[in-house]
Write an enzyme that holds these catalytic residues in place. Structure first.
Site, PDB file in Angstrom:
ATOM      1  CE1 TYR A 143      -3.207  -2.830   0.059  1.00 45.77           C
ATOM      2  CE2 TYR A 143      -4.039  -2.016   2.146  1.00 45.77           C
ATOM      3  CZ  TYR A 143      -4.118  -2.895   1.089  1.00 45.77           C
ATOM      4  OH  TYR A 143      -5.126  -3.828   1.055  1.00 45.77           O
ATOM      5  CE  LYS A 200       0.473 -17.756  -2.143  1.00 42.09           C
ATOM      6  NZ  LYS A 200      -0.359 -18.955  -1.994  1.00 42.09           N
ATOM      7  CG  ASP A 232      -2.943 -20.004   0.019  1.00 39.90           C
ATOM      8  OD1 ASP A 232      -2.164 -19.773   0.962  1.00 39.90           O
ATOM      9  OD2 ASP A 232      -2.622 -20.703  -0.951  1.00 39.90           O
ATOM     10  CG  ASP A 256      -7.359  -3.916   3.823  1.00 41.67           C
ATOM     11  OD1 ASP A 256      -8.353  -3.759   4.545  1.00 41.67           O
ATOM     12  OD2 ASP A 256      -7.195  -3.303   2.755  1.00 41.67           O
ATOM     13  CG  ASP A 260     -12.908  -6.116   5.736  1.00 41.66           C
ATOM     14  OD1 ASP A 260     -12.638  -5.521   6.797  1.00 41.66           O
ATOM     15  OD2 ASP A 260     -13.238  -5.521   4.696  1.00 41.66           O
TER      16      ASP A 260
END
Ligand code: NAD
Length: 370
Positions: A143, A200, A232, A256, A260
């Site tokens: 980001y 990852k 994942d 992020d 959620d």
């Protein structure tokens, strides 16, 4: 008795409604505890774009920097969706995080027993409740990395011209990784003493550095067990066995997304608080996890509990009033136990549906009884 300056950024959509409620609750805390809160309201987000031509005016930033803590509602909405990246309301959030050097974002995903049946997961999966703390790195990673957009002169293997090509770069340094890991491991010490580092590492070089730094930092917290998990897999395990998760520490983008997902497990995004912290002694920022909910803005039905619970975190982390924070959390629990609900968390057959102001009054009443 102490005196605290709180910068309030109501923002857009339901932001002003939920911050107004939270100020009422904090006023009740002040009345009862004798501590003085002075609230300085400033603009950021869409309203600041409309009024001052920029999402984060310098004057707002100055007030935030000089405060003891920042309370933020939410920013954004369809009106500003077509603006370019740096001019959008969300740029205010990135700016505040960067300027206040808020590198740790703590998001709690708690499934309150009273709302168990609101979870979209099967009852047998959540029967032991859910209490996950997601520690998300907030000022690094993709980001904030280099980005670009330019026409490419290359073609796909079948000869199709690529057209425009964009890139966003993920970068992490050892120091950035270490400080966020330490927030995660320290938090775990006060909880169930388990950390899951999500990455990852089978693909990304940055993730492999996260693992290396974890191996170096973890021995400083011998009581804390830790594991590594690919993102994942983590997104699946959150749905399969959420009760077994304690603290998740992860990068900006993975955090992020996973926060959620964890939020949805709890049944309502309107219940989830967050704290963003920098180095001790600097102002932290407290905000609900949800956005500006333009679909319900101005209707008086927004759930203020996530923002009220964020203020409870503020009392704990920035104002040094953990007992008052705990009482606010208890008051919220008492209101839910009594069956009071805003429309977003109402369960089948329940009829005690309250608006934003009414549920706030119930929280204040419950707090005053404690
Ligand atoms: P959202 O969280 O605003 O809304 C998602 C859904 O949840 C909507 O149906 C909404 O009505 C409901 N909801 C959210 N909070 C609620 C509450 N307190 N009470 C009752 N219902 C609630 O997410 P979105 O629709 O993806 O985004 C809307 C805008 O908010 C966008 O402009 C987005 O960029 C912005 N946004 C801001 C923040 C922030 O300020 N931190 C975070 C996320 C999204």
């Amino acid at each position: 008795m102490a005196k605290f300056n709180i910068a309030v950024i109501p923002g857009d959509g339901i932001g002003p409604e939920v911050t107004e409620s939270t100020i009422e609750v904090l006023k009740a805390v002040s009345k009862r505890s004798g501590h003085e809160f002075s609230f300085s309201e400033v603009m950021a987000g869409g309203i600041a774009i409309d009024t001052c031509g920029e999402p984060l005016p310098e004057s707002s930033l100055t007030v935030a920097k000089e405060s003891d803590a920042v309370l933020l509602g939410a920013v954004g909405g369809p009106k500003w969706d077509d603006l370019p990246g740096k001019s959008r309301p969300e740029a205010a959030l990135l700016g505040l995080r960067k300027e206040l050097a808020l590198y740790a974002n703590l998001r709690l995903a708690i499934l309150f027993p009273e709302l168990k049946s609101a979870s979209p997961l099967r009852p047998d999966i959540v029967e032991n409740g859910v209490d996950i703390l997601i520690v998300r790195e907030l000022t690094g990673g993709i980001y904030f990395g280099k980005r670009g957009l330019a026409p490419s002169d290359e073609c796909l293997p079948d000869g199709t011209p690529k057209g425009l090509e964009a890139f966003d770069v993920e970068t992490y340094s050892e120091a950035e990784i270490e400080r966020i890991l330490r927030v995660g491991f320290t938090s775990a010490m006060q909880r169930r003493k388990h950390v899951t580092v999500v990455d990852k590492a089978n693909i990304l070089e940055t993730s492999r550095l996260w693992r290396k730094v974890t191996e170096r930092v973890a021995p400083d917290y011998p009581e804390v067990a830790y594991e590594f998990m690919y993102v994942d897999n983590a997104s699946m395990q959150l749905l399969r066995r959420p009760s077994s998760m304690d603290v998740i520490v992860t990068s900006n983008m993975f955090g992020d997304i996973l926060s959620d997902e964890a939020g949805m497990i709890t049944g309502s995004i309107g219940m989830l608080p967050s704290a963003s912290l920098g180095t001790p002694g600097t102002p932290g920022m407290y905000e609900p996890v949800h956005g500006s909910a333009p679909d319900i803005a101005g209707k008086g039905i927004a759930n203020p509990l996530a923002t009220i619970l964020s203020a409870a975190l503020m009392l704990r982390y920035s104002l040094g009033l953990p007992e008052e924070g705990a009482k606010i959390e208890q008051a919220v629990r008492d209101v839910l136990s009594a069956g009071y609900r805003t429309a977003d968390i109402v369960l089948n057959g329940e009829t005690n549906i309250l608006g934003t102001k009414e549920v706030t009054e119930k929280v204040i009443e419950a707090y005053e009884k404690l």
